[in-house]
Structure formats: C-alpha cells, structure tokens
Scaffold this motif. Sequence first.
Motif, mmCIF file in Angstrom:
data_model
loop_
_atom_site.group_PDB
_atom_site.id
_atom_site.type_symbol
_atom_site.label_atom_id
_atom_site.label_comp_id
_atom_site.label_asym_id
_atom_site.label_seq_id
_atom_site.Cartn_x
_atom_site.Cartn_y
_atom_site.Cartn_z
ATOM 1 N N CYS A 106 9.667 -12.501 2.131
ATOM 2 C CA CYS A 106 10.841 -11.699 2.494
ATOM 3 C C CYS A 106 11.500 -12.253 3.755
ATOM 4 O O CYS A 106 10.895 -12.301 4.832
ATOM 5 N N GLY A 107 12.753 -12.660 3.638
ATOM 6 C CA GLY A 107 13.481 -13.194 4.783
ATOM 7 C C GLY A 107 13.722 -12.153 5.853
ATOM 8 O O GLY A 107 13.773 -12.485 7.048
ATOM 9 N N GLY A 108 13.869 -10.895 5.463
ATOM 10 C CA GLY A 108 14.070 -9.836 6.450
ATOM 11 C C GLY A 108 12.850 -9.648 7.334
ATOM 12 O O GLY A 108 12.970 -9.456 8.551
ATOM 13 N N ILE A 109 11.666 -9.723 6.743
ATOM 14 C CA ILE A 109 10.442 -9.607 7.535
ATOM 15 C C ILE A 109 10.222 -10.868 8.361
ATOM 16 O O ILE A 109 9.719 -10.808 9.488
ATOM 17 N N GLN A 110 10.617 -12.020 7.816
ATOM 18 C CA GLN A 110 10.574 -13.243 8.626
ATOM 19 C C GLN A 110 11.432 -13.083 9.874
ATOM 20 O O GLN A 110 11.048 -13.504 10.971
ATOM 21 N N ALA A 111 12.597 -12.466 9.709
ATOM 22 C CA ALA A 111 13.479 -12.227 10.858
ATOM 23 C C ALA A 111 12.830 -11.278 11.853
ATOM 24 O O ALA A 111 12.902 -11.486 13.071
ATOM 25 N N LEU A 112 12.180 -10.232 11.337
ATOM 26 C CA LEU A 112 11.492 -9.286 12.211
ATOM 27 C C LEU A 112 10.421 -9.985 13.036
ATOM 28 O O LEU A 112 10.250 -9.692 14.229
ATOM 29 N N MET A 113 9.709 -10.931 12.438
ATOM 30 C CA MET A 113 8.598 -11.599 13.108
ATOM 31 C C MET A 113 9.046 -12.765 13.987
ATOM 32 O O MET A 113 8.245 -13.330 14.737
ATOM 33 N N ASN A 114 10.316 -13.114 13.906
ATOM 34 C CA ASN A 114 10.858 -14.224 14.681
ATOM 35 C C ASN A 114 11.052 -13.798 16.142
ATOM 36 O O ASN A 114 11.805 -12.869 16.423
ATOM 37 N N PRO A 115 10.386 -14.451 17.090
ATOM 38 C CA PRO A 115 10.554 -14.071 18.504
ATOM 39 C C PRO A 115 12.006 -14.159 18.970
ATOM 40 O O PRO A 115 12.409 -13.474 19.909
ATOM 41 N N GLY A 116 12.794 -15.012 18.323
ATOM 42 C CA GLY A 116 14.196 -15.155 18.713
ATOM 43 C C GLY A 116 15.148 -14.395 17.817
ATOM 44 O O GLY A 116 16.307 -14.796 17.669
ATOM 45 N N ARG A 117 14.675 -13.286 17.214
ATOM 46 C CA ARG A 117 15.496 -12.599 16.216
ATOM 47 C C ARG A 117 16.791 -12.029 16.774
ATOM 48 O O ARG A 117 17.749 -11.842 16.034
ATOM 49 N N GLU A 118 16.849 -11.768 18.074
ATOM 50 C CA GLU A 118 18.069 -11.199 18.648
ATOM 51 C C GLU A 118 19.243 -12.168 18.516
ATOM 52 O O GLU A 118 20.398 -11.758 18.580
ATOM 53 N N GLY A 119 18.941 -13.448 18.311
ATOM 54 C CA GLY A 119 20.003 -14.428 18.161
ATOM 55 C C GLY A 119 20.394 -14.681 16.717
ATOM 56 O O GLY A 119 21.191 -15.578 16.434
ATOM 57 N N LEU A 120 19.846 -13.896 15.776
ATOM 58 C CA LEU A 120 20.114 -14.135 14.358
ATOM 59 C C LEU A 120 21.441 -13.544 13.896
ATOM 60 O O LEU A 120 21.898 -13.837 12.797
ATOM 61 N N GLY A 121 22.052 -12.704 14.695
ATOM 62 C CA GLY A 121 23.312 -12.080 14.295
ATOM 63 C C GLY A 121 23.409 -10.675 14.857
ATOM 64 O O GLY A 121 22.430 -10.105 15.336
ATOM 65 N N GLU A 122 24.584 -10.098 14.773
ATOM 66 C CA GLU A 122 24.791 -8.784 15.401
ATOM 67 C C GLU A 122 24.252 -7.623 14.583
ATOM 68 O O GLU A 122 24.053 -6.525 15.124
#
Length: 218
Positions: A106-122
Amino acid sequence: MKDIASFLSGFKEFQRTYFCADSEYFASLEKGQTPRALVIACSDSRVDPAIITGCEPGDMFVVRNVANLVPPYENAPGLHGVSAALEYAVKVLDVGHVIVLGHSCCGGIQALMNPGREGLGEFIAPWVRIAEPALREVGRGLPDKSEPLRQRACEQASVLVSLENLLTFPWIWERVMTGRLYLHGWYFDMQKGELLSYLPETGTFEALVPRCEGRPEE
C-alpha cells in the motif's frame, strides 16, 4: 489514446453483458439500490473490491480513498466525504456489514512510514496521519524487524484503526451493539493471492479461503 480505447472496449463488453444480453438487470437497479455491505477500500488501482470479490453492479456500496482510512467521528463544519458515505450507507441504505479492506504494497502506508512524508504534498501527509496509532504500535512492537515485515504489520494495524474509528460514529456504535450491523477487517495479500480477515478472539489475520490449488508455498 490506446488506454482510452481499451476502456471503451471494456465498456462495450459491459454493455453487451448488462444491456444487450440481460437488459432486465439494470432495469431492476433503476428502481433503487439495496447493497448489503459497505466496503471501505484503497484507491490503489490494483485492488478493486468488486473485482477481487466477483461482485455484480448493485452488490456493494464502495468508498475508496488513500490507504482505506476512516477518520474518527466529528460534527465540526467541513467537507467530510468518508463520513457522508458512511451515513448514507448505514442510515439510508441500511447495510448489514461494513468491511474495511486493506492490502499489501500500500503506497498510502508507505507514505505514513516515510520519515519525510510532510514533503509528499499538501493533502497526503495530513490524511495518512489518521493511521498514526498503527505506526506507533509497529514502532513499539517491531522496532528491529525488516521493513517489509513492518509495513505489512502497519497495513494490518491501520485496518484496526479504521475499525476503531467506525465505532466513534454514534449511529454505527448503536447498530453494532444491537446486532444490526457487523464490522469486518479484511486484508488482501497481493503477493500470495490471499484474502485475510481479522479475528478479534485471536488478534490475528487469518485466511478466509484456502490457498490456490497447486500454488507453491512461500
């Protein structure tokens, strides 16, 4: 344009099936819909709940969003798309089941686990933060495990977060407590081709159907 042409070819087949060969099927659906289940699924293009369950049009009411998340109940002003769908399915259509359908890779959970997720988009980072309790649980319980194992655990734990959030809606809670509505947590494992269901009595996800015959064990 080849992609669009394939979509139109697919529609022609759909048209032949439901409007030529069986013209009465959609004539009956024109009178209204009576799905027995609401499915909250991921927007991931690989995980269409109707396809993987072999459903016909009208069988299930579906909400799809990034990482199949349910926000907690709130009545503050705002645009509450998932909550509106829940309200319509439960209070108007009177579905008997709500299924939260998570999945592997799941890409959404990958985003959640990404330490830099705040930079993934608004919009992505604020949305996946709904599942932060799952991330914290995995951090506490599996701090030294491999990343694939941690992601799988987080994907499954996020399904439980959404189930818990469903119970914050008073009209869902009331129906569950009186046996008018049943909640289910499912997980589609794309690598193994398995559909798992959460069992509260064991606290684990177990296969709903046997593995494919002849498929080698992992």
